[in-house]
Design a protein around this motif. Structure first.
Motif, PDB file in Angstrom:
ATOM      1  N   GLY A  88      71.376   9.874  63.743  1.00 10.60           N
ATOM      2  CA  GLY A  88      72.368  10.868  64.127  1.00 10.60           C
ATOM      3  C   GLY A  88      71.828  11.940  65.062  1.00 10.60           C
ATOM      4  O   GLY A  88      72.592  12.605  65.761  1.00 10.60           O
ATOM      5  N   ARG A  89      70.504  12.126  65.091  1.00 12.26           N
ATOM      6  CA  ARG A  89      69.895  13.108  65.982  1.00 12.26           C
ATOM      7  C   ARG A  89      69.185  12.440  67.159  1.00 12.26           C
ATOM      8  O   ARG A  89      68.859  13.096  68.153  1.00 12.26           O
ATOM      9  N   ARG A  90      68.923  11.163  67.013  1.00 10.14           N
ATOM     10  CA  ARG A  90      68.267  10.376  68.054  1.00 10.14           C
ATOM     11  C   ARG A  90      68.697   8.932  67.903  1.00 10.14           C
ATOM     12  O   ARG A  90      69.133   8.510  66.821  1.00 10.14           O
ATOM     13  N   LEU A  91      68.548   8.174  68.965  1.00  5.05           N
ATOM     14  CA  LEU A  91      68.939   6.764  68.946  1.00  5.05           C
ATOM     15  C   LEU A  91      67.978   5.985  69.835  1.00  5.05           C
ATOM     16  O   LEU A  91      67.703   6.392  70.967  1.00  5.05           O
ATOM     17  N   ALA A  92      67.459   4.876  69.299  1.00  3.28           N
ATOM     18  CA  ALA A  92      66.570   4.005  70.065  1.00  3.28           C
ATOM     19  C   ALA A  92      67.219   2.643  70.219  1.00  3.28           C
ATOM     20  O   ALA A  92      67.725   2.071  69.243  1.00  3.28           O
TER      21      ALA A  92
END
Length: 364
Positions: free
Chosen positions: A173-177
């Motif tokens: 939810g705060r980052r996506l890879a």
């Protein structure tokens, strides 16, 4: 049950399966490894009811049979034995007698009847790919998976196969890879599944560098077969968010950065980090990046990295650990950071089909 096996072979097999066994299992049988001696081989199996791992080993089997033994204690015994071969005999009370060189141990086991049944492979979908490629893709995304137990669908890595590409995605939810790989599958292929974090960790531990891994899946289960090892796991039930919707398409500033220089500068700055809310401020101007970590209670770290950049001055703050993790797993010399402004998500890319979206941190 009685068999003889090379010590080194046995150790490798136990190492392959013991990682899935928890140290605080409420069921004693889940701390054990199932040993099943067939005519020419020994099959080792462990499970925690969600993830199961099996390994086939060559052995001289004098008498077929099966039992379960405490895997970590068995591994400790085998590792310290003086001989190059190990002979194990199991009596009808599931007590193992272990002989090697001048050493002899007995180890109490539990009947195979109490061991949970392992799932059968009845796949609806199958695909083969190189083990090292699958493992590398996992490394590129797994750190971004959520650990929040209230968001089950994010507690793992999302796998998607379609006709032209295979995608792996992880987000908290705060980052996506996101990492993608070209594939060739039937035109109507669209297979989606969420692989739990524990299965991801197990695969990362056991996958090798050579040969293929065969991937088979059903609606509820996934199976991986490679070398003499097989791993099966339940899939997370739920719908994964539409990750394509969060990909920024208006970031008009693209900055090329030497990966290791940025990585090591962030590592040094993060020494002053005090908790997960800490932020490192990056300022881009006049052919340089200024990396700043400031904490009134601890101190300040400031470092300048030369780059080729002549655009507008722009500053943005990120969680330092969230920046460090993808940089550690990218092997390319250069990375590209795409920005719009200090309040919009940043996008980290490299020459691979990899995208990392990171929300900025508000700082005063």
């Amino acid at each position: 049950m009685k068999f003889k096996i090379e010590k080194s072979v046995f150790i490798n097999g136990l190492q392959a399966v013991q990682n899935v066994v928890g140290s605080n299992s409420t069921l004693p049988i889940l701390s054990n490894v199932l040993l099943r001696a067939n005519k020419t081989e020994l099959l080792l199996t462990t499970t925690d009811l969600d993830v199961s791992v099996s390994c086939n080993l060559e052995a001289e089997v004098e008498k077929t049979g099966s039992t379960t033994l405490p895997v970590r204690r068995l591994f400790s015994i085998i590792r310290e034995l003086p001989g190059s071969d190990v002979e194990i005999e199991i009596n009808d009370k599931d007590v193992a007698t272990i002989n090697s060189g001048s050493s002899k141990f007995t180890l109490n086991g539990i009947s195979e009847d109490e061991f949970p049944p392992t799932p059968k492979v009845e796949s609806k979908f199958s695909y083969d790919m190189k083990q090292n490629l699958f493992k590398e893709m996992l490394s590129m995304v797994q750190y971004a998976a959520s650990t929040d137990e209230t968001r089950q669908s994010l507690n793992g890595v999302f796998l998607r196969f379609n006709a032209e590409k295979f995608s792996m995605v992880a987000t908290d939810g705060r980052r996506l890879a996101l990492i993608e790989q070209e594939v060739e599958l039937p035109i109507d292929t669209d297979v989606k599944m969420i692989l739990p974090t524990k299965a991801v960790n197990e695969l990362h531990h056991t996958l090798g560098d050579d040969e293929d891994v065969k991937i088979n899946s059903t609606d509820k289960q996934i199976f991986f077969e490679f070398g003499n090892v097989s791993v099966s796991s339940k899939l997370i039930d739920g719908t994964y968010p539409n990750y394509e919707q969060v990909m920024p398409d208006n970031n008009d500033t693209r900055i090329t950065i030497e990966r290791e220089s940025l990585l090591f500068a962030l590592k040094r700055a993060s020494i002053l980090s005090v908790d997960s809310s800490s932020a490192v401020k990056l300022t881009f101007a006049d052919n340089r990046i200024t990396v700043l970590m400031s904490n009134p209670e601890v101190g300040e770290a400031r470092e300048t990295i030369p780059i080729k950049y002549e655009g507008k001055e722009i500053s943005i703050a990120f969680n330092p650990d969230f920046m460090i993790e993808p940089l550690k797993n990218i092997s390319e010399d250069e990375v590209f950071l795409e920005l719009f402004d200090e309040m919009s998500p940043g996008v980290l890319k490299c020459s691979l089909p990899f995208v990392y979206v990171l929300m900025p941190v508000r700082i005063s």
